[in-house]
Write an enzyme that holds these catalytic residues in place. Structure first.
Site, short mmCIF file in Angstrom:
data_model
loop_
_atom_site.label_atom_id
_atom_site.label_comp_id
_atom_site.label_asym_id
_atom_site.label_seq_id
_atom_site.Cartn_x
_atom_site.Cartn_y
_atom_site.Cartn_z
CG HIS A 50 0.32 2.24 -9.38
ND1 HIS A 50 0.04 1.87 -8.09
CD2 HIS A 50 -0.76 2.94 -9.80
CE1 HIS A 50 -1.15 2.32 -7.75
NE2 HIS A 50 -1.66 2.98 -8.77
CB SER B 15 -8.09 -5.81 -4.25
OG SER B 15 -8.83 -4.64 -4.44
CG ASN C 242 -7.14 -2.38 -6.51
OD1 ASN C 242 -6.17 -3.12 -6.37
ND2 ASN C 242 -7.55 -1.56 -5.53
CD GLU D 138 2.94 -12.94 15.67
OE1 GLU D 138 2.64 -11.74 15.90
OE2 GLU D 138 2.77 -13.85 16.50
N GLY E 267 0.14 5.45 -4.41
CA GLY E 267 -0.48 6.71 -4.80
C GLY E 267 -0.02 7.87 -3.91
NE ARG E 268 -1.85 6.85 1.55
CZ ARG E 268 -1.86 6.04 2.61
NH1 ARG E 268 -1.55 6.50 3.80
NH2 ARG E 268 -2.16 4.76 2.47
CG ASP F 178 -2.11 0.82 1.13
OD1 ASP F 178 -2.34 1.40 0.05
OD2 ASP F 178 -2.84 0.95 2.13
NE ARG G 75 -4.25 6.97 -7.35
CZ ARG G 75 -4.22 6.51 -6.10
NH1 ARG G 75 -4.00 7.33 -5.11
NH2 ARG G 75 -4.43 5.23 -5.86
C1 V07 Z 1 1.53 -4.16 -9.80
C2 V07 Z 1 3.37 -2.88 -8.68
C3 V07 Z 1 3.57 -3.18 -7.23
C4 V07 Z 1 2.91 -2.19 -6.32
C5 V07 Z 1 1.44 -2.41 -6.15
C6 V07 Z 1 0.49 -2.20 -7.31
C7 V07 Z 1 1.11 -1.98 -8.66
C8 V07 Z 1 3.90 -6.70 -10.36
C9 V07 Z 1 2.80 -7.25 -10.98
C10 V07 Z 1 2.71 -8.55 -11.60
C11 V07 Z 1 1.57 -9.35 -11.47
C12 V07 Z 1 1.50 -10.61 -12.07
C13 V07 Z 1 2.59 -11.09 -12.77
C14 V07 Z 1 3.71 -10.33 -12.91
C15 V07 Z 1 3.77 -9.08 -12.33
C16 V07 Z 1 1.79 -6.30 -10.83
C17 V07 Z 1 -0.26 -5.28 -10.96
C18 V07 Z 1 0.22 -4.19 -10.25
C19 V07 Z 1 -1.67 -5.31 -11.43
F1 V07 Z 1 2.54 -12.33 -13.32
N1 V07 Z 1 3.61 -5.52 -9.86
N2 V07 Z 1 2.31 -5.24 -10.13
N3 V07 Z 1 0.51 -6.33 -11.24
N4 V07 Z 1 2.00 -3.06 -9.10
#
Ligand code: V07
Length: 266
Positions: free
Chosen positions: A50, A78, A81, A223, A36-37, A33, A46
């Site tokens: 990411h 999620s 989202n 935990e 964005g902030r 989390d 934002r």
């Molecule tokens: C996302 C980067 C991490 C910060 C939180 C949200 C943004 C890696 C993946 C990913 C997911 C599946 C996969 C390979 C990479 C990813 C989303 C968002 C939607 F097989 N980072 N990341 N997917 N963020």
């Protein structure tokens, strides 16, 4: 006088040396989390948060794998989202594609296997492809599992498990008497992670102290560590620190703790 890099390295080393390598949590789950902030504080869009957050996924994955974590579960997207602005959702759906191009060769070098849990069907085709490629290309890696929760919601997961059990009962594959905690756990999406289904440690970054529909069944004995650090600022030394916090807690499972800090009963 320390340079910033040297100072960072020495902090990382000192946090790492405080970790008891004999009692590393096997499964760590993280709610990433604060992206964005982090960006807003820097007057950036934002999505810049990411993007930086994805870089951190890479660094933390390597750090976790090096100290012997077996499963690292990351909450990437999620089911809630989808309510975000369309631009942001589109950007997020591109991240697995970017991640695949940039990091999959690195993951293979580190013997890390990618797993994804969540409803894949609703994802754009290009995202599904990137995810499937990442899974496919790392399938022979037998080190740490990097488990992305992607379009995941825990209540939906539980309902799906109940429906699948009901179907199996109807088709005489399972009897009602056989339904117990172990059987139920096999029907959850974490059933594929056996024997590391449940996180020992759940970390949420960025100061929020909620579970937000993440792994509701699986965190029964975990935990919980809440840290104020935003995910894009989260460094290996933060991970080591949070593991030390975990190691300093009494993990009793309602049983009696022995002198060595082992659990006598679960
Ligand atoms: C996302 C980067 C991490 C910060 C939180 C949200 C943004 C890696 C993946 C990913 C997911 C599946 C996969 C390979 C990479 C990813 C989303 C968002 C939607 F097989 N980072 N990341 N997917 N963020």
């Amino acid at each position: 006088m320390f340079s910033n890099k040297k100072k960072k390295d020495s902090q990382e080393r000192s946090e790492k040396s405080a970790v008891d390598l004999q009692r590393i949590p096997e499964h760590i789950a993280i709610i990433m989390d604060g992206n964005g902030r982090w960006a807003q504080q820097r007057h950036l869009p934002r999505v810049a948060g990411h993007k930086q957050g994805m870089e951190v996924v890479e660094t933390i994955t390597k750090a976790a794998s090096k100290i012997g974590i077996k499963v690292l579960t990351l909450y990437a997207f999620s089911t809630e989202n989808w309510k975000r602005p369309l631009d942001e959702v589109n950007f997020l759906m591109d991240l697995p594609v970017k991640f695949f191009d940039r990091f999959v060769p690195e993951l293979i070098k580190h013997n890390v296997r990618v797993n994804v849990m969540g409803d894949e069907e609703q994802l754009p085709k290009k995202t599904q492809e990137a995810v499937n490629n990442a899974i496919e290309q790392t399938k022979d890696c037998d080190g740490m599992i990097l488990n992305f929760a992607l379009n995941y919601g825990s209540r939906t997961e539980i309902i799906a498990a109940v429906k699948n059990i009901a179907t199996d009962v109807k088709n005489d594959k399972v009897t009602t008497e056989q339904i117990d905690e172990d059987l139920f756990a096999k029907y959850l999406l974490t059933g594929q992670l056996t024997p590391y289904n449940d996180p020992d440690l759940l970390i949420r970054t960025s100061g929020e102290q909620r579970i937000s529909n993440f792994l509701l069944w699986q965190i029964a004995y975990s935990e919980l560590v809440f840290t104020d650090t935003f995910w894009p600022d989260y460094l290996p030394e933060n991970l080591y620190h949070d593991i030390v916090v975990f190691q300093q807690r009494d993990r009793r499972f309602g049983g009696i703790k022995t002198q060595k800090g082992e659990n006598e009963s679960k």
